[in-house]
Motif scaffolding. Sequence first.
Motif, mmCIF file in Angstrom:
data_model
loop_
_atom_site.group_PDB
_atom_site.id
_atom_site.type_symbol
_atom_site.label_atom_id
_atom_site.label_comp_id
_atom_site.label_asym_id
_atom_site.label_seq_id
_atom_site.Cartn_x
_atom_site.Cartn_y
_atom_site.Cartn_z
ATOM 1 N N ASP A 244 -7.528 11.607 -0.950
ATOM 2 C CA ASP A 244 -8.988 11.695 -0.518
ATOM 3 C C ASP A 244 -9.582 10.311 0.130
ATOM 4 O OD1 ASP A 244 -9.310 10.134 -2.802
ATOM 5 O OD2 ASP A 244 -10.520 11.531 -4.043
ATOM 6 N N GLY A 245 -8.590 9.544 0.228
ATOM 7 C CA GLY A 245 -8.957 8.242 0.846
ATOM 8 C C GLY A 245 -9.306 7.130 -0.065
ATOM 9 N N ARG A 246 -9.460 7.596 -1.465
ATOM 10 C CA ARG A 246 -9.726 6.546 -2.495
ATOM 11 C C ARG A 246 -8.579 5.654 -2.559
ATOM 12 N NH1 ARG A 246 -9.339 7.818 -7.857
ATOM 13 N NH2 ARG A 246 -8.551 9.568 -6.962
ATOM 14 N N ARG A 247 -8.707 4.240 -2.938
ATOM 15 C CA ARG A 247 -7.859 3.403 -3.326
ATOM 16 C C ARG A 247 -7.875 2.793 -4.710
ATOM 17 N NH1 ARG A 247 -6.257 0.108 1.635
ATOM 18 N NH2 ARG A 247 -5.783 -1.695 0.473
ATOM 19 N N THR A 248 -6.787 3.083 -5.357
ATOM 20 C CA THR A 248 -6.688 2.383 -6.934
ATOM 21 C C THR A 248 -5.510 1.425 -6.829
ATOM 22 O OG1 THR A 248 -5.436 4.251 -7.573
ATOM 23 C CG2 THR A 248 -7.636 4.622 -8.008
ATOM 24 N N PRO A 249 -5.823 0.542 -7.817
ATOM 25 C CA PRO A 249 -4.824 -0.472 -7.949
ATOM 26 C C PRO A 249 -3.332 0.186 -8.168
ATOM 27 C CG PRO A 249 -6.786 -1.160 -9.282
ATOM 28 C CD PRO A 249 -6.725 0.176 -8.688
ATOM 29 N N LEU A 250 -2.273 -0.380 -7.907
ATOM 30 C CA LEU A 250 -1.035 0.196 -8.397
ATOM 31 C C LEU A 250 -0.743 -0.769 -9.790
ATOM 32 C CD1 LEU A 250 1.690 1.791 -7.487
ATOM 33 C CD2 LEU A 250 2.466 -0.486 -6.373
ATOM 34 N N THR A 251 -0.435 -0.032 -10.791
ATOM 35 C CA THR A 251 -0.117 -1.059 -12.148
ATOM 36 C C THR A 251 0.991 -0.224 -12.827
ATOM 37 O OG1 THR A 251 -1.428 0.817 -13.384
ATOM 38 C CG2 THR A 251 -2.611 -1.501 -12.614
ATOM 39 N N ALA A 252 1.754 -1.361 -13.227
ATOM 40 C CA ALA A 252 2.983 -0.799 -13.791
ATOM 41 C C ALA A 252 2.871 -0.159 -15.119
ATOM 42 C CB ALA A 252 4.060 -2.073 -13.990
ATOM 43 N N GLN A 253 3.474 1.197 -15.146
ATOM 44 C CA GLN A 253 3.577 1.939 -16.422
ATOM 45 C C GLN A 253 5.021 2.217 -16.892
ATOM 46 O OE1 GLN A 253 0.763 2.653 -17.798
ATOM 47 N NE2 GLN A 253 -0.871 2.548 -16.104
ATOM 48 N N GLY A 254 5.809 1.148 -16.519
ATOM 49 C CA GLY A 254 7.223 1.316 -16.595
ATOM 50 C C GLY A 254 7.543 1.168 -18.170
ATOM 51 N N TRP A 255 8.766 1.430 -18.458
ATOM 52 C CA TRP A 255 9.356 1.599 -19.721
ATOM 53 C C TRP A 255 9.280 0.154 -20.616
ATOM 54 C CZ3 TRP A 255 9.684 6.121 -21.517
ATOM 55 C CH2 TRP A 255 9.818 7.396 -20.531
ATOM 56 N N ASN A 256 8.971 -0.201 -21.434
ATOM 57 C CA ASN A 256 8.764 -1.307 -22.200
ATOM 58 C C ASN A 256 9.465 -1.081 -23.661
ATOM 59 O OD1 ASN A 256 8.470 -3.447 -23.739
ATOM 60 N ND2 ASN A 256 6.809 -4.135 -22.956
ATOM 61 N N GLU B 297 -3.587 -9.321 -0.352
ATOM 62 C CA GLU B 297 -4.242 -8.225 -0.153
ATOM 63 C C GLU B 297 -3.943 -7.286 -1.349
ATOM 64 O OE1 GLU B 297 -3.720 -6.436 3.852
ATOM 65 O OE2 GLU B 297 -4.054 -8.409 4.662
ATOM 66 N N GLY B 298 -3.093 -7.495 -2.324
ATOM 67 C CA GLY B 298 -2.931 -6.952 -3.573
ATOM 68 C C GLY B 298 -1.849 -5.536 -3.362
ATOM 69 N N THR B 299 -1.889 -5.012 -4.220
ATOM 70 C CA THR B 299 -1.038 -3.644 -4.398
ATOM 71 C C THR B 299 -1.941 -2.539 -4.812
ATOM 72 O OG1 THR B 299 -0.416 -4.234 -6.797
ATOM 73 C CG2 THR B 299 1.023 -4.812 -5.099
ATOM 74 N N TRP B 300 -1.795 -1.456 -3.804
ATOM 75 C CA TRP B 300 -2.690 -0.135 -4.010
ATOM 76 C C TRP B 300 -2.168 1.078 -3.767
ATOM 77 C CZ3 TRP B 300 -7.779 -1.551 -5.237
ATOM 78 C CH2 TRP B 300 -8.028 -2.979 -5.131
ATOM 79 N N ILE B 301 -2.609 2.114 -4.484
ATOM 80 C CA ILE B 301 -2.258 3.281 -4.011
ATOM 81 C C ILE B 301 -3.522 4.031 -3.408
ATOM 82 C CG2 ILE B 301 -1.768 5.716 -5.024
ATOM 83 C CD1 ILE B 301 0.101 4.094 -6.310
ATOM 84 N N VAL B 302 -3.130 4.772 -2.080
ATOM 85 C CA VAL B 302 -4.098 5.487 -1.302
ATOM 86 C C VAL B 302 -4.055 6.802 -1.716
ATOM 87 C CG1 VAL B 302 -5.122 5.931 1.006
ATOM 88 C CG2 VAL B 302 -3.956 3.636 0.523
ATOM 89 N N HIS B 303 -5.280 7.472 -2.240
ATOM 90 C CA HIS B 303 -4.926 8.984 -2.736
ATOM 91 C C HIS B 303 -5.498 9.902 -1.514
ATOM 92 C CE1 HIS B 303 -4.494 7.840 -6.822
ATOM 93 N NE2 HIS B 303 -5.184 6.806 -6.615
ATOM 94 N N VAL C 58 0.736 -1.244 0.148
ATOM 95 C CA VAL C 58 0.014 -0.004 -0.027
ATOM 96 C C VAL C 58 0.828 1.167 -0.078
ATOM 97 C CG1 VAL C 58 -1.776 1.352 1.351
ATOM 98 C CG2 VAL C 58 -1.985 -1.377 1.200
ATOM 99 N N VAL C 59 0.806 1.999 -1.066
ATOM 100 C CA VAL C 59 1.463 3.417 -1.285
ATOM 101 C C VAL C 59 0.756 4.567 -1.034
ATOM 102 C CG1 VAL C 59 2.846 4.785 -2.744
ATOM 103 C CG2 VAL C 59 3.135 2.446 -2.505
ATOM 104 N N HIS C 60 0.976 5.305 0.022
ATOM 105 C CA HIS C 60 0.189 6.705 0.188
ATOM 106 C C HIS C 60 0.861 7.878 -0.693
ATOM 107 C CE1 HIS C 60 -1.489 4.513 3.622
ATOM 108 N NE2 HIS C 60 -0.139 4.051 3.872
#
Lengths: 342, 342
Positions: free
Chosen positions: B327-339, B319-325, B247-249
């Motif tokens: 405002d308290g909203r949680r969204t899934p952490l997805t890779a947008q890394g270089w490919n 429990e997965g991988t999440w971003i906490v925004h 979980v990343v804040h």
Amino acid sequence: VSGGTAPISKLGEFALIERARTLLGNESDPRVLVGIGDDTAALQPTQGKILLVTCDTQVEGTHFRRDRMSAHDLGRRAAAVNLSDIASMGGAPTFALVSLSLPPDFPLSDFDDLFRGIGDQFRAFSAKVVGGNLASTAGGLVLDITLLGEVAPNQILTRSGARPGDRICVTGSLGASAAGLRAIERFGEAAETFFPELVRAHRLPSPRVLEGQEIARSGIATAMIDVSDGLAADLLHLCDASRVGAVVHMERVPVCRELLPAAERLGESPEILALSGGEDYELLFTARAGPETDETLRQIADACGVALTIIGETVPKEEGTWIVHPDGRRTPLTAQGWNHFR
Amino acid sequence: VSGGTAPISKLGEFALIERARTLLGNESDPRVLVGIGDDTAALQPTQGKILLVTCDTQVEGTHFRRDRMSAHDLGRRAAAVNLSDIASMGGAPTFALVSLSLPPDFPLSDFDDLFRGIGDQFRAFSAKVVGGNLASTAGGLVLDITLLGEVAPNQILTRSGARPGDRICVTGSLGASAAGLRAIERFGEAAETFFPELVRAHRLPSPRVLEGQEIARSGIATAMIDVSDGLAADLLHLCDASRVGAVVHMERVPVCRELLPAAERLGESPEILALSGGEDYELLFTARAGPETDETLRQIADACGVALTIIGETVPKEEGTWIVHPDGRRTPLTAQGWNHFR
């Protein structure tokens, strides 16, 4: 794993790394703490050994053409060139990194064959790929391999240990790779029918890894180098580093059976091919003169199944570097080695 | 040594190698038995240490454009990327090989600046170039650097040691390099006037070599990786390898002063830049939770003069991988890394 004609761009970077890992088929190894897939490999070195590190690059259009060399042969060849460098110090190869810059339309089947070739060649000498890098390029393929090796401190051979009066020795035969390349350029596919040994010497050089270790272990050798730029150029490197001169007897320089007829058909001098052709990946070394050396050379040749030939002797530096021809004439030995930038 | 506008093809391969050796200005080192100029480097490793090996390639047109990055910056950057990989294991960099494929018309003055940049960056972290390869290419410049390092067996950090409940920490700030690149693309030379810190972060990343060693030595860290693909992608690599969730804040993710105004002018999301920009070369690590960790983080930050920020915590994998925004909203952490291949 099946490639087909799909381009590598169908897969992402991480899928390609996974694919390479599978193709290389490494068995687990307690010395490898972190291997392929991480940013950095972590390795347990053998205590008390000297660490050897070398790298060599194969550039499309400069070192090879994709229409004249299969991806499998290219992989084997790139690995062999690095193995030869480790062999030239008397070392045992251990671990490799493979850095590959590829055009996005590179066929997946060639990608597979390339890694199979690299894996096959390294496996034959107990070396393992533990990491590397994949990058996309708008230019041609660039394959850069870094190879590590180990050698005992009292066995390492460099270019700089020769003294005047040493014997100059060489493994195998010379000129075959250069003649093979010229035959391919002249005759295309038919070259393989006419001169199979020469074409094979060019496409699949045999690095003298075991020979190098036996020579180093024997204690008779004083300096060593591998013949990549050509016998003449590499002997001059060794003489420079050791501050000695040299006399090479042309009629003793070993050439393979097919070289003379091939040189005739190609209109080339077999002597120039043998002296300056390059990419032989044989070992050139100096050894103390004496009956013990002659006997040891015979033993190593028998054990490894490869010819070891004394082609001349080192002399004091001020006496220069010379070729003695069969008719007794002496001409200066000059480098005609490869120079990639002129 | 003076280069001017002459092309490198004016010199031969061996003269260029000598030139590189002079430019790198290595002092003599008892650990280097054979260095630049031989086929293979021979090195005395530190007894009892684990050997680290990494390589990274900078390809013209893929990773950089010669009209947008000076040769000196390119050399420094290529060295920095490798230093960052050694730092991510808690290692000390030791020796490097530089493999360079160059077009024959490459200016000699740029050749000189490239090696000066490589030498400057490595020297700052006590690493030495001990060998490499020069090749000619009909394509663009390809710079492949292999870097060795060492780490004590009880201090090595990998991606795979995190456990649920660990703190997720990061050095420095994120998103600056990606914002700097976009600013250069948009504003050209003027980018440096508007956003000097961002442009500098892109051109001259600061590898966290001392920080990595301090974090490893402290004993609080459980896993580490450097942020090259972007915070999100690299955290997912770490979570995958460690079999944990995270979980990343978002409001705790550190960004530099210039990022918000730059993102606004560029019409980009500062959050996306910080999470997925990539090429930050900061260290992302996990540490056991507890007051001892908080105190140790403060000490390391003080000693190294760099921010160390706790941005979240690891959780059980299911429990997965999440971003906490904010405002308290949680969204899934997805890779947008270089490919690089898609």
